[in-house]
Design an enzyme around this catalytic site. Structure first.
Site, PDB file in Angstrom:
ATOM      1  N   ASP A 156       4.101 -20.366 -13.755  1.00 62.14           N
ATOM      2  CA  ASP A 156       3.926 -21.190 -12.561  1.00 62.14           C
ATOM      3  C   ASP A 156       3.148 -22.439 -12.981  1.00 62.14           C
ATOM      4  O   ASP A 156       1.953 -22.359 -13.274  1.00 62.14           O
ATOM      5  CB  ASP A 156       3.147 -20.431 -11.487  1.00 62.14           C
ATOM      6  CG  ASP A 156       3.957 -19.306 -10.837  1.00 62.14           C
ATOM      7  OD1 ASP A 156       4.853 -18.756 -11.509  1.00 62.14           O
ATOM      8  OD2 ASP A 156       3.676 -18.977  -9.679  1.00 62.14           O
ATOM      9  N   LYS A 209       7.965 -24.198  -5.796  1.00 62.00           N
ATOM     10  CA  LYS A 209       6.914 -23.467  -5.102  1.00 62.00           C
ATOM     11  C   LYS A 209       6.089 -24.438  -4.272  1.00 62.00           C
ATOM     12  O   LYS A 209       5.778 -25.546  -4.731  1.00 62.00           O
ATOM     13  CB  LYS A 209       6.048 -22.752  -6.148  1.00 62.00           C
ATOM     14  CG  LYS A 209       4.873 -21.961  -5.617  1.00 62.00           C
ATOM     15  CD  LYS A 209       4.172 -21.254  -6.788  1.00 62.00           C
ATOM     16  CE  LYS A 209       2.846 -20.635  -6.365  1.00 62.00           C
ATOM     17  NZ  LYS A 209       2.163 -19.968  -7.498  1.00 62.00           N
ATOM     18  N   LYS A 217       9.566 -20.469  -3.489  1.00 61.02           N
ATOM     19  CA  LYS A 217       8.393 -19.604  -3.314  1.00 61.02           C
ATOM     20  C   LYS A 217       7.366 -20.300  -2.432  1.00 61.02           C
ATOM     21  O   LYS A 217       6.659 -21.204  -2.883  1.00 61.02           O
ATOM     22  CB  LYS A 217       7.771 -19.264  -4.670  1.00 61.02           C
ATOM     23  CG  LYS A 217       6.501 -18.397  -4.561  1.00 61.02           C
ATOM     24  CD  LYS A 217       5.931 -18.094  -5.935  1.00 61.02           C
ATOM     25  CE  LYS A 217       4.579 -17.383  -5.834  1.00 61.02           C
ATOM     26  NZ  LYS A 217       4.007 -17.078  -7.169  1.00 61.02           N
TER      27      LYS A 217
END
Length: 340
Positions: A172, A240, A276
């Site tokens: 991430d 995300k 996400k």
């Protein structure tokens, strides 16, 4: 790996006037040929109708769900969680405890599905990898000088490579919001490409790359749309919403906008990209609202942990309590679930 999602039927796109026409893979490649081409492409995306976007997001969250569908939705939401600990006080014991909960969310009920992944800092990847080995639960790691990303690229790449070498299945990363907001789109693009290359593994599958936009710092919906497309063009496997470390994290409206982006990117000839939302999603009602949004915006093919995740560790306890309520007719007490 499951088959790529297909576009939702026209009736599922009602109330969404911002679709990008298909452009083809060649046009997407041309968009990144130069700084000028990238700027022209990103600023040529349709402008976002903020009022319409927020109204659509609110309407989707009012859909009623029958009891049988709710039971399925709860299990699906559990299977989509990235169970996370990202604190300065993290210890190996805390990480092992997190992994035990990921593998067996409710120790009293083996029918509860496992979560999708555990997410830890790079120095805890090896500990997490050992704890979930062979289970199918992925190990994700925040890298690239999370959460601010304010470090030289060489440091961010070293951070990524060390996490991958330690066994991370997913990385991430955070984008350089300062570069993006000052219009240096090609720099952000090249940073993401470099991190994507650092996710390569010579002796196994590459780590998947989730690109964190930090929507709360991007200020406008138009910027969120541009950042979503920029990340996808650069090779993101997921986009995300946020780090969970700022005041504004995932919201229904900014997540809806990102779902529209992944849908339109695929329709334009791009790859399938996951989404996400992270931060601020705490209740079963919230989670089910997001699942409805996924189904009616991107399509049912995205309703899988492969293409949609929740970055919301506190959500898990509420899902477990609501699941037990459906099964037993009573709510759990505070002692019936573990406290994160």
């Amino acid at each position: 790996m499951s088959s790529p999602p297909t576009a939702p039927p026209p009736e599922a796109r009602a109330g969404d006037p911002t679709r990008l026409p298909a452009t083809g893979t060649a046009a997407l490649s041309d968009a990144t040929a130069s700084d000028t081409a990238l700027r022209r492409f990103l600023h040529g995306l349709p402008g976002v109708d903020a009022v319409g976007l927020e109204a659509r997001a609110a309407a989707l969250r009012t859909r009623s769900i029958k009891t049988s569908a709710k039971a399925h939705a709860i299990d699906l939401a559990i299977s989509m969680i990235d169970l996370t600990t990202l604190e300065g006080a993290d210890t190996p014991g805390r990480v092992r405890s997190l992994c035990a909960k990921a593998l067996r969310p409710d120790p009293s009920d083996p029918s509860v599905p496992r979560v999708a992944a555990v997410c830890v800092y790079p120095d805890m990847v090896e500990e997490a990898r050992a704890a979930v080995a062979g289970s199918g639960v992925a190990v994700a790691s925040v890298a690239t000088a999370f959460p601010a990303g304010r470090a030289p690229l060489s440091v961010r790449l070293a951070d990524t490579r060390e996490a991958v070498a330690a066994g991370a299945d997913e990385i991430d990363m955070v984008i350089d919001r300062g570069a993006f907001l000052s219009g240096r789109y090609l720099k952000v693009f090249e940073d993401i490409r470099a991190v994507k290359e650092a996710c390569a593994r010579p002796d196994g599958p590459d780590a998947h790359l989730k690109v964190i936009l930090e929507n709360g710092e991007l200020a406008t919906y138009d910027n969120i749309r541009r950042a979503s497309w920029l990340a996808m063009l650069a090779g993101a496997d997921f986009i995300k919403t946020s780090t969970g470390k700022v005041a504004v994290n995932a919201t229904p409206a900014n997540t809806l906008l990102m779902l529209q982006a992944v849908r339109d990117f695929r329709a334009a000839g791009g790859r399938t990209i996951g989404v996400k939302p992270a931060g601020g999603i705490r209740t079963t009602k919230d989670a089910i609202g997001y699942l409805v949004m996924v189904n009616e915006t991107a399509g049912p093919g995205w309703l899988t942990p492969e293409w949609f995740r929740f970055g919301a560790s506190s959500l898990l306890n509420d899902l477990l309590m609501q699941r037990r309520k459906l099964r037993t007719g009573r709510y759990s007490g505070s002692d019936d679930v573990t406290v994160d």
